[in-house]
Design a protein around this motif. Structure first.
Motif, mmCIF file in Angstrom:
data_model
loop_
_atom_site.group_PDB
_atom_site.id
_atom_site.type_symbol
_atom_site.label_atom_id
_atom_site.label_comp_id
_atom_site.label_asym_id
_atom_site.label_seq_id
_atom_site.Cartn_x
_atom_site.Cartn_y
_atom_site.Cartn_z
ATOM 1 N N LEU A 72 0.958 -1.561 0.252
ATOM 2 C CA LEU A 72 0.102 0.127 0.026
ATOM 3 C C LEU A 72 0.938 1.350 0.117
ATOM 4 O O LEU A 72 2.190 0.842 0.593
ATOM 5 N N HIS A 73 0.280 2.104 0.147
ATOM 6 C CA HIS A 73 0.948 3.776 0.029
ATOM 7 C C HIS A 73 1.608 4.312 1.265
ATOM 8 O O HIS A 73 2.302 4.753 1.933
ATOM 9 N N LYS A 74 0.670 3.727 2.022
ATOM 10 C CA LYS A 74 0.891 4.238 3.208
ATOM 11 C C LYS A 74 1.880 3.151 4.426
ATOM 12 O O LYS A 74 1.311 1.762 4.363
ATOM 13 N N ALA A 75 3.201 2.927 5.351
ATOM 14 C CA ALA A 75 2.706 1.671 6.303
ATOM 15 C C ALA A 75 1.706 1.018 6.972
ATOM 16 O O ALA A 75 1.205 2.014 7.737
ATOM 17 N N GLY A 76 2.092 0.410 7.848
ATOM 18 C CA GLY A 76 1.461 0.179 8.972
ATOM 19 C C GLY A 76 0.012 -1.373 8.796
ATOM 20 O O GLY A 76 -0.084 -1.529 9.934
ATOM 21 N N GLY A 77 0.337 -1.791 7.715
ATOM 22 C CA GLY A 77 -0.804 -2.928 7.390
ATOM 23 C C GLY A 77 -1.809 -2.201 7.935
ATOM 24 O O GLY A 77 -2.390 -1.343 8.082
ATOM 25 N N VAL A 78 -2.517 -3.568 9.205
ATOM 26 C CA VAL A 78 -3.649 -3.669 9.084
ATOM 27 C C VAL A 78 -4.068 -1.872 10.339
ATOM 28 O O VAL A 78 -5.188 -2.191 10.708
ATOM 29 N N LEU A 79 -2.911 -1.383 10.931
ATOM 30 C CA LEU A 79 -2.723 -0.275 11.910
ATOM 31 C C LEU A 79 -3.235 0.648 11.211
ATOM 32 O O LEU A 79 -4.173 1.574 11.583
ATOM 33 N N SER A 80 -2.973 0.451 9.873
ATOM 34 C CA SER A 80 -3.374 1.783 8.919
ATOM 35 C C SER A 80 -4.461 1.883 8.212
ATOM 36 O O SER A 80 -5.612 2.526 8.173
ATOM 37 N N TYR A 81 -4.785 0.449 7.492
ATOM 38 C CA TYR A 81 -6.393 0.170 6.673
ATOM 39 C C TYR A 81 -7.132 -0.253 7.699
ATOM 40 O O TYR A 81 -8.616 0.220 7.438
ATOM 41 N N GLY A 82 -6.408 -1.029 8.605
ATOM 42 C CA GLY A 82 -8.177 -2.083 9.557
ATOM 43 C C GLY A 82 -8.944 -0.878 10.524
ATOM 44 O O GLY A 82 -10.043 -0.337 11.048
ATOM 45 N N ILE A 83 -7.488 -0.427 11.269
ATOM 46 C CA ILE A 83 -7.862 -0.084 13.164
ATOM 47 C C ILE A 83 -8.605 1.756 12.753
ATOM 48 O O ILE A 83 -8.011 1.836 12.380
ATOM 49 N N PRO A 84 -10.162 1.473 13.433
ATOM 50 C CA PRO A 84 -10.356 2.581 13.215
ATOM 51 C C PRO A 84 -9.570 3.920 14.103
ATOM 52 O O PRO A 84 -9.345 3.152 14.703
ATOM 53 N N GLU A 85 -9.128 4.993 13.544
ATOM 54 C CA GLU A 85 -8.898 6.230 13.844
ATOM 55 C C GLU A 85 -9.290 6.639 15.547
ATOM 56 O O GLU A 85 -8.774 6.604 17.087
ATOM 57 N N PHE A 86 -10.739 6.011 15.151
ATOM 58 C CA PHE A 86 -11.222 6.662 17.285
ATOM 59 C C PHE A 86 -10.711 5.332 18.370
ATOM 60 O O PHE A 86 -10.833 5.341 19.587
ATOM 61 N N ARG A 87 -9.513 4.340 18.011
ATOM 62 C CA ARG A 87 -9.665 3.339 18.470
ATOM 63 C C ARG A 87 -8.378 3.599 18.735
ATOM 64 O O ARG A 87 -6.971 3.499 19.467
ATOM 65 N N LEU A 88 -7.369 3.699 17.257
ATOM 66 C CA LEU A 88 -5.816 4.383 16.903
ATOM 67 C C LEU A 88 -5.609 5.378 16.598
ATOM 68 O O LEU A 88 -5.757 4.951 15.112
ATOM 69 N N PRO A 89 -5.467 6.471 16.777
ATOM 70 C CA PRO A 89 -5.198 7.887 16.093
ATOM 71 C C PRO A 89 -3.864 7.463 14.212
ATOM 72 O O PRO A 89 -3.464 6.790 15.333
ATOM 73 N N LYS A 90 -3.652 7.557 13.463
ATOM 74 C CA LYS A 90 -3.553 7.515 12.556
ATOM 75 C C LYS A 90 -1.571 8.170 12.657
ATOM 76 O O LYS A 90 -0.835 7.958 12.390
ATOM 77 N N GLU A 91 -1.983 9.235 13.235
ATOM 78 C CA GLU A 91 -1.332 10.245 13.737
ATOM 79 C C GLU A 91 -0.058 9.050 14.238
ATOM 80 O O GLU A 91 0.923 9.403 14.373
#
Lengths: 469, 281
Positions: free
Chosen positions: A180-199
């Motif tokens: 993908l264009h962003k790193a993190g795997g499921v941390l980036s695409y899967g777990i929502p912002e309200f549980r794990l902010p992308k920042e």
């Protein structure tokens, strides 16, 4: 075993310090983080509950063996910088683990205090330390002398990032390939912002890069290069490609417009930020949303749908609440926010209109029969108990399988029937020389921390392999 | 990381050709594959078929038509600019080998993905009968390139402004009726054209392939948004395709799924055009 006593300040050690949270009424309307994090006072109060056991069971419960009493002692001494250093000695992603680890079934499950009251809130303290460090500015890492060995890591999810960090700290030259264009795997695409902010994810990835790890986004192994070619170019390869392939139920109407895999729904919302009108990616909004499944991913999808503006969001799960694989906390949060749980129900078909849009989900009531191989009582349909739930959007969150793209054009990597890679539990070694694997690609869909644990074990084994090579 | 735009030209009204500096993609690309690009941080991931690639130069060419917001925005970029993301090659390469005679049918911007296939089929030693078409002669693309890459080239326009007055599939039918032994027909273009073309070719003893353009996000099998029913089974266009046996494709489902965001797309395009008029872009 130490006796549980009253704390020095006279405060009962029985109850843990509550986590400040956004009120359910508020948070169901926004994507901001639900749990707000401990204040310094909260952290000190909670840390003072730790008995600093001589033989700490909690450490055994941690897949990456963080020195838990050690870091909590430093928190008590208000040495938060020292505390985070202690955590980072074994855990490269503490801000993430402090938020998404199922502590209640790992470290906290083994805490002595849990026998008579509530265990120490280890996860919340870990998060506090990581957040403290981030606010102060992360200290630059010393990069060790290079060993001259090159390691390729495929996938930048929790397994890959952890393995990368550990290998870089040992002086190996690490390159991570991410499709993908962003790193993190499921941390980036899967777990929502309200549980794990992308920042937070971004900053944890930055930390890994500071260790000297090279990150190659938009790079698909299996397409640009084969695994065999990677093996020729690098001294060792770690596969942390996760379980990225969505499973569907195979029922009528599953291809109607408005039916999403949880992967697609969450990727559109999290990675592509479809909830933000400033971003171009779209996601269908429905007044009525049905999410099928009972895991954390189902909770994430349901709670995301609610925040996108759905009036009624139902979770349809074929077993009972006790059998739900989701974390207790996620189930509670979902309930507080007003998600409807339709338990012991299973979709039989999805209904649509003449324009190919979803209109409803037909379900059948289930009852629990004999326990199956997993030990959970298996659900059996109750004949004639069909009912329908109106829905404009349906999200299928019944699990994922490893993505086979990595195996294209490569030979010698043994897999089992479910498509997972066969790897040694202790070392991650696969049937292919120099190739190690860990995380969901080996176990099938599991947790962030178990993937990190596997990445850690593999890094150790890779280091040993490189020394012998 | 950014991907430089080396060349950009409008090759027909609202149809653009863009050459991107993407050596990794160029090195691995094969005919029949596609890429996904993203203009900027807020952009969507857009799949586009590879129209050409040069391994030595490390470049990949895409051809696109202005349709919605993203393609209109893409059209505004020029050589010297850059794309935020460019990933590929995606999809299973076309199965190109020596078969004898093949007919390649390209409609509209569907001529773009036909071009690398024509070159590859020729290189594999086939007789390549190419049929390209458009609504009118101005919209016809890659005529010279296709002529060089084909044994014979036929042209059709809806309004008769060039070549046969009618559809590309009319010419395809004539060749199939002529008694010429054809091993395979490849049809690429708007979905409705592929559906009609597949219907016309079906009665003949010939393999028919189409290249689908489903809606997708990641392009690696992760989202499943591109699922399509082929021979009664659910397939993912991005990894199982994009080429499928046309006789087995459920075209009605494909057409319906492509319409999924039509309303939202129209609104986004309108908003973008309004902002352009106000000088915001």
């Amino acid at each position: 075993m130490p006796e549980i006593q009253e704390g020095k300040a006279g405060k009962a050690r029985k109850d843990r310090t509550p986590m400040p949270e956004q009120p359910a009424e508020e948070r169901r309307k926004n994507f901001n983080e639900v749990a707000l994090g401990y204040t310094k006072e909260d952290a000190l109060a909670e840390a003072s509950r730790c008995l600093n056991c001589k033989d700490p069971k909690c450490v055994e419960g941690c897949p990456v063996n963080v020195d838990i009493p050690g870091f909590i002692k430093l928190v008590c001494e208000e040495d938060f910088g020292g505390a985070i250093e202690k955590i980072k000695a074994t855990n490269a992603l503490p801000a993430i683990c402090g938020r998404v680890c199922p502590q209640e079934s790992q470290c906290e499950a083994l805490c002595v205090l849990g026998k008579k009251g509530e265990p120490v809130a280890i996860g919340r303290l870990e998060r506090f330390c990581a957040d403290y460090e981030r606010e102060q500015g992360v200290k630059a890492q010393e990069i060790p002398a290079p060993t001259g060995k090159k390691v390729a890591i495929v996938g930048s999810g929790p397994a890959g990032l952890t393995a990368a960090a550990d290998l870089a700290k040992l002086g190996h030259k690490v390159t991570i390939f991410e499709s993908l264009h962003k790193a993190g795997g499921v941390l980036s695409y899967g777990i929502p912002e309200f549980r794990l902010p992308k920042e937070i994810v971004r900053q944890e990835v930055e930390y890994i890069k500071q260790l000297g790890v090279e990150l190659r986004p938009n790079y698909i192994i299996g397409r640009i290069k084969t695994l065999d070619e990677l093996c020729d170019e690098f001294d060792a390869v770690f596969l942390g490609t996760g379980a990225g392939l969505p499973n569907f139920m195979g029922i009528e109407g599953e291809n109607l417009n408005g039916v999403y895999s949880a992967n697609e729904f969450l990727t559109r919302v999290n990675l592509m930020k479809a909830y933000d009108p400033e971003y171009d990616t779209m996601v269908r909004l429905g007044k009525h949303v049905v999410v099928v499944g009972g895991g954390n991913v189902a909770m994430d999808a349901a709670r995301s749908a609610l925040r996108l503006g759905a009036e009624e969001v139902s979770i349809v799960y074929r077993r009972g609440e006790d059998e739900m694989p989701a974390r207790r906390e996620e189930i509670e949060h979902a309930k507080e926010e007003g998600i409807t749980f339709r338990l012991l129900s299973n979709p039989t078909r999805i209904l649509g209109d003449e324009k190919f849009n979803v209109t409803a989900v037909e379900c059948i009531k289930m009852e629990l029969g004999e326990p199956d191989k997993s030990g959970r009582r298996s659900p059996v349909p109750k004949e004639g108990s069909e009912f329908t739930i109106p829905a404009e959007v349906v999200v299928i969150a019944i699990g994922t399988s490893p993505n086979p793209i990595i195996f294209k054009g490569s030979e010698g990597l043994e897999q089992n029937r479910r498509g997972t890679v066969i790897a040694d539990e202790e070392t991650g070694a696969t049937s292919k020389c120099g190739v190690f694997a860990g995380g969901d690609v080996v176990t099938g869909a599991a947790t962030v921390i178990s993937a990190m644990g596997a990445g850690k074990k593999a890094a150790k084994a890779i280091d040993e392999y490189l020394k012998e090579k | 990381m950014a991907y430089r735009i080396l060349e950009k030209e409008e090759i027909a009204p609202s149809v653009h050709r863009m050459v991107i500096d993407a050596p990794d993609v160029a090195k691995a690309a094969k005919a029949g594959q596609f890429i996904i690009l993203r203009i900027d941080e807020k952009g969507e991931r857009v799949p586009l078929t590879i129209a050409d690639f040069e391994t030595e130069k490390g470049t990949v060419t895409v051809i696109f038509q202005e349709m919605g917001k993203t393609t209109k925005q893409l059209a505004k970029l020029s050589a010297g600019g850059a794309l935020e993301d460019f990933v590929g090659p995606l999809g299973t390469p076309a199965d190109i080998r020596k078969l004898g005679t093949v007919i390649l049918v390209g409609g509209g911007v569907g001529v773009a993905p036909i071009y690398p296939q024509a070159k590859a089929y020729m290189k594999a030693g086939n007789r390549v009968f190419s049929i390209i078409g458009a609504r009118n002669k101005d919209l016809l693309i890659l005529e010279d390139e296709m002529r060089k890459a084909s044994t014979e080239l036929y042209i059709a326009t809806d309004d008769g402004s060039k070549g046969h007055h009618g559809f590309v599939t009319d010419i395809m039918k004539q060749i199939l009726d002529s008694g010429e032994k054809v091993a395979r027909v490849v049809i690429i273009g708007p979905p409705i054209m592929m559906k009609v073309g597949a219907g016309v070719a079906s009665p003949y003893d010939v393999e028919i392939l189409v290249s689908l353009n489903s809606i997708m996000v990641d392009g690696t099998g992760m989202c499943g948004g591109c699922r399509v029913t082929v021979g009664g089974e659910t397939k993912f266009t991005c990894v199982d395709g994009p080429e499928f046996d046309a006789r087995k494709v459920d075209f009605n489902q494909l057409l319906n799924r492509l319409a999924m965001y039509r309303g939202e797309e129209a609104k986004a395009t309108e908003k973008y055009e309004e902002e352009c008029r106000c000088g915001l872009h």
